[in-house]
Design an enzyme around this catalytic site. Structure first.
Site, mmCIF file in Angstrom:
data_model
loop_
_atom_site.group_PDB
_atom_site.id
_atom_site.type_symbol
_atom_site.label_atom_id
_atom_site.label_comp_id
_atom_site.label_asym_id
_atom_site.label_seq_id
_atom_site.Cartn_x
_atom_site.Cartn_y
_atom_site.Cartn_z
ATOM 1 N N GLU A 192 0.681 -1.444 0.089
ATOM 2 C CA GLU A 192 0.265 0.303 0.246
ATOM 3 C C GLU A 192 0.938 1.411 -0.101
ATOM 4 O O GLU A 192 0.644 2.121 0.512
ATOM 5 C CB GLU A 192 -0.488 -0.303 1.022
ATOM 6 C CG GLU A 192 -1.477 -1.229 1.176
ATOM 7 C CD GLU A 192 -2.615 -0.485 2.057
ATOM 8 O OE1 GLU A 192 -2.138 0.193 3.259
ATOM 9 O OE2 GLU A 192 -4.012 -1.214 2.085
ATOM 10 N N GLU B 229 -5.963 -7.861 -1.355
ATOM 11 C CA GLU B 229 -6.211 -7.389 -0.078
ATOM 12 C C GLU B 229 -7.838 -7.490 0.280
ATOM 13 O O GLU B 229 -8.285 -6.374 -0.770
ATOM 14 C CB GLU B 229 -5.578 -6.595 1.141
ATOM 15 C CG GLU B 229 -4.202 -6.639 1.579
ATOM 16 C CD GLU B 229 -3.893 -6.135 2.324
ATOM 17 O OE1 GLU B 229 -4.301 -5.780 3.064
ATOM 18 O OE2 GLU B 229 -2.693 -5.383 2.665
HETATM 19 C C1 BG6 Z 1 -4.146 -2.929 4.750
HETATM 20 C C2 BG6 Z 1 -3.118 -3.021 5.559
HETATM 21 O O1 BG6 Z 1 -4.061 -1.371 5.367
HETATM 22 O O2 BG6 Z 1 -5.249 -2.950 6.037
HETATM 23 C C3 BG6 Z 1 -2.888 -4.907 6.626
HETATM 24 O O3 BG6 Z 1 -2.572 -3.935 4.318
HETATM 25 C C4 BG6 Z 1 -4.047 -4.362 7.202
HETATM 26 O O4 BG6 Z 1 -1.824 -4.805 6.993
HETATM 27 C C5 BG6 Z 1 -5.231 -4.704 6.636
HETATM 28 O O5 BG6 Z 1 -4.463 -5.014 8.730
HETATM 29 C C6 BG6 Z 1 -6.483 -4.144 7.224
HETATM 30 O O6 BG6 Z 1 -6.540 -3.217 8.395
HETATM 31 P P1 BG6 Z 1 -6.320 -4.052 9.948
HETATM 32 O O7 BG6 Z 1 -6.580 -2.606 10.744
HETATM 33 O O8 BG6 Z 1 -8.148 -4.054 10.550
HETATM 34 O O9 BG6 Z 1 -5.696 -3.773 9.987
#
Ligand code: BG6
Length: 475
Positions: free
Chosen positions: A181, A374
């Site tokens: 990201e 993701e």
């Molecule tokens: C993304 C990141 O922004 O979101 C991850 O690359 C992160 O590392 C994921 O875990 C989900 O966010 P969160 O805050 O729910 O863990």
């Protein structure tokens, strides 16, 4: 054909802090019980936070030092992923595990062997590898002694790390991602670039963009090095996508959307994919008094070594308006509430069609293969009699998968892979807690590090397993 996979990230998963690993920026973030301001506080790296984190007497709990004990459970976890049937595994390397200070010439071999087994396992079991070379965590030594990514020398240290990675594992990887990201460097500078925030004021925009610029150049030089070493696999950029809607059809709302989208979402990938700074940043830099030292060599390497695929994270959509209306949380950002959508317990608005829209927009902008790096649903799970009935997660997957398939089949977006986030429960990157889980594999650990850390298959495990089998015509 879309490959279906799962992901973890080193700092959120591994633990193994005592195994000669150097301390990194994520290791300094304490767990603070969720209340009004805790989430924001845990996202800020100040000198004071760093000092406290080094205090051996500190009563605070540092969850990224424990992760979900992947270092210990790696064999069991890999076998579970194999049983799940994923076709592609996204994981990241801990820079500070390999190079504890970040400046060493040679890596620590214990760390190398830890990763050897993962690369080897995937190869033996025909699981493709999407490697995130750096997912947020920067060796703290580099931050304290060099100012982290604000310093151009970081490019050299990063390339030394990359050089080792290419020599050792160059033939194992199918998809390379130099930085997770990359746009987080702007909207979450601590996570994105490990930038220290002054105690009393906000982030210094000059430093934010200097850091990002150095990451851009490091990214291009990494691709340059890989090509020189004839490393196989393709190189990608990754951004966090927000799928913006204007709150009303008011022209002002729509224009504001365009401007926010440019800076928050597109800027970094425009540089990495198109090989040059986009026109719209001139005005932004002028207004924010940002003056970058972009050398002739920087321009050359950026234009000669752009990324070859685009990937993104997508969890929820956002709304933009010029008016003061009710807000809600999003992926490391705050947004306006959308009256048409439900939200998770963390306020992230659930929008499957937003994923289809994003796939179309991203493909249209860059016209190259797309990977959903993701996606998933962060929720509180309950373990009862060794079972977790996470129907809410299954519903989230189901609705989002339907939209992905439509984007591929009807819209003709060239989608290479879908990668479910935190496939094994891991620590939340945004709020440093265990309560917010994404996995189809439950890990019995809590916000303060209590628990057996045993693994359990959730209902979503069986659902995803079955889905993958159907997609790959195995049943
Ligand atoms: C993304 C990141 O922004 O979101 C991850 O690359 C992160 O590392 C994921 O875990 C989900 O966010 P969160 O805050 O729910 O863990």
């Amino acid at each position: 054909m879309i490959m279906w996979g799962g992901a973890t990230a080193a700092s959120q998963y591994e633990g193994g802090f005592d195994k000669k690993k150097g301390i990194d920026t994520q290791d300094c973030r304490p767990y603070l019980p969720r209340n009004s301001n805790a989430t924001m506080q845990t996202r800020l790296l100040t000198k004071q936070v760093i000092q406290e984190s080094k205090d051996e007497e500190s009563k605070l709990y540092y969850p990224f030092r424990v992760g979900t004990k992947g270092y210990e459970y790696v064999e069991e976890d890999l076998n579970l992923l194999k049983e799940l049937g994923i076709q592609i595994y996204r994981f990241s390397l801990s820079w500070a595990r390999l190079f504890p200070k970040g400046i060493e010439e040679k890596p620590d071999m214990e760390g190398v062997q830890y990763y050897d087994q993962i690369f080897e396992f995937c190869k033996q079991n025909n699981i493709k590898i999407f490697l995130t070379m750096n997912h947020y965590a920067v060796p703290l030594y580099l931050v304290e002694n060099y100012g982290g990514w604000t310093n151009r020398n970081m490019i050299r240290y990063y390339l030394n790390f990359a050089n080792f990675v290419f020599e050792r594992w160059g033939s194992y990887v199918d998809y390379w991602l130099p930085f997770n990201e990359i746009n987080a460097g702007y909207f979450s500078p601590y996570n994105g670039t490990g930038l220290i925030k002054p105690e009393s004021e906000g982030y210094d925009m000059q430093k934010v963009f200097e850091s990002l610029h150095h990451q851009f150049v490091a990214n291009a030089k990494t691709i340059q090095l890989a090509k020189k070493l004839k490393v196989s696999g393709e190189f990608g950029a990754m951004i966090s996508c927000f799928c913006y809607y204007p709150f009303t059809p008011k022209p002002e709302d729509n224009f504001k959307l365009v401007k926010e989208e440019q800076v928050n979402q597109w800027f970094c990938s425009d540089v990495l994919m198109k090989g040059k700074y986009p026109y719209y940043m001139d005005d932004f830099f002028e207004k924010n008094k940002v003056n970058l030292n972009i050398t002739k060599d920087d321009k050359k390497v950026l234009s000669e070594f752009p990324c070859e695929f685009i990937s993104f994270s997508y969890y929820s959509s956002s709304v933009v308006t010029t008016e003061e209306v009710e807000k809600t949380a999003g992926n490391l950002v705050i947004t306006t509430k959308n009256p048409y959508l439900q939200a998770s317990e963390w306020g992230w608005q659930i929008d499957a069609i937003g994923l289809r829209t994003t796939l179309n927009k991203v493909y249209d902008r860059y016209n190259c293969p797309v990977i959903i790096a993701e996606n998933g649903f962060g929720a509180k799970d309950v373990l009862e009699k060794e079972q977790v009935h996470d129907l809410y997660r299954i519903n989230y997957f189901d609705s989002h998968f339907n939209e992905i398939i439509k984007a591929e089949k009807e819209d003709k977006v060239d989608i290479r892979a879908y990668i479910a986030w935190g496939i094994i429960d891991i620590v939340s990157a945004g709020s440093c807690e265990m309560d917010k889980r994404y996995g189809v594999i439950y890990v019995d650990g809590d916000n303060e590090g209590n628990g057996t850390y045993r693994r359990y298959k959730k209902d979503s495990f069986y659902w995803y397993q079955d889905f993958i089998k159907k997609q790959t015509n195995k049943i």
